[in-house]
Enzyme design. Sequence first.
Site, short mmCIF file in Angstrom:
data_model
loop_
_atom_site.label_atom_id
_atom_site.label_comp_id
_atom_site.label_asym_id
_atom_site.label_seq_id
_atom_site.Cartn_x
_atom_site.Cartn_y
_atom_site.Cartn_z
CD GLU A 47 26.86 -45.92 -11.64
OE1 GLU A 47 25.91 -45.58 -11.05
OE2 GLU A 47 27.85 -45.08 -11.84
NE ARG A 51 19.67 -43.87 -11.77
CZ ARG A 51 20.05 -42.73 -11.82
NH1 ARG A 51 19.63 -41.98 -12.70
NH2 ARG A 51 21.21 -42.32 -11.36
CB THR A 75 20.70 -46.59 -8.27
OG1 THR A 75 20.90 -45.76 -9.45
CG2 THR A 75 19.62 -45.83 -7.60
CE LYS A 135 27.12 -41.03 -8.53
NZ LYS A 135 26.14 -42.16 -8.76
#
Length: 216
Positions: A47, A51, A75, A135
């Site tokens: 993943e 960011r 994200t 998640k």
Amino acid sequence: MSNEAKQKLVEATLRLAPVVPVVIIDDASKAVGMARALVAGGVPAIEVTLRTPAALDAVRAIAAEVEGAFVGVGTVLTARDLENAYKAGAKFAVSPGSAPRLLDAADDSELPLLPGAATSSEAMELLERGYRFQKFFPAVPAGGAKLIGAWASPLPQIRFCPTGGISLANATEFLSLPNVVCVGGSWLTPADKLAASDWAGIEALAREAATLAGKV
């Protein structure tokens, strides 16, 4: 693609290894070496979080050049993030939460989404929309293994990938739970090893993480 078909793809990805590395990468030129090290260490689902400005370029490079890697984008907050992830070659997307507009966009996207939940109500709302894989974020601050373990009986349909505050020291505490399929963690790709292109070090961390399933 139906949501159920996408859920099966998410499940297959999450079952590749006990840990999904959560990567923050500042230099896209490091992406291929990093991903090859992770795959060699037995941790192929990766993943890459949105960011940093380098994230999507890193995903493109991994998708194009690293055999055996299942690269995803983390994200993911908006429909545009989801679209950009798909165009970059991601095989899955991960969100820290479950905003309605993002879920609506995911319904229309071919990219499987792993949405985030931190409460039982959020988990139930996602289940209503067909998300059996979720998640749990932020795992440790939200209540840790005790909280998610308490959900196993009333919410047996859901399997979680806890992320947030998880390390080698506490990963097995989560992996031993019946409703946890894997965990996500950033300890496999520390900033100092990425900066130094220490691929052997990252591969060693991946190998260690890949053995965690046998310790629960």
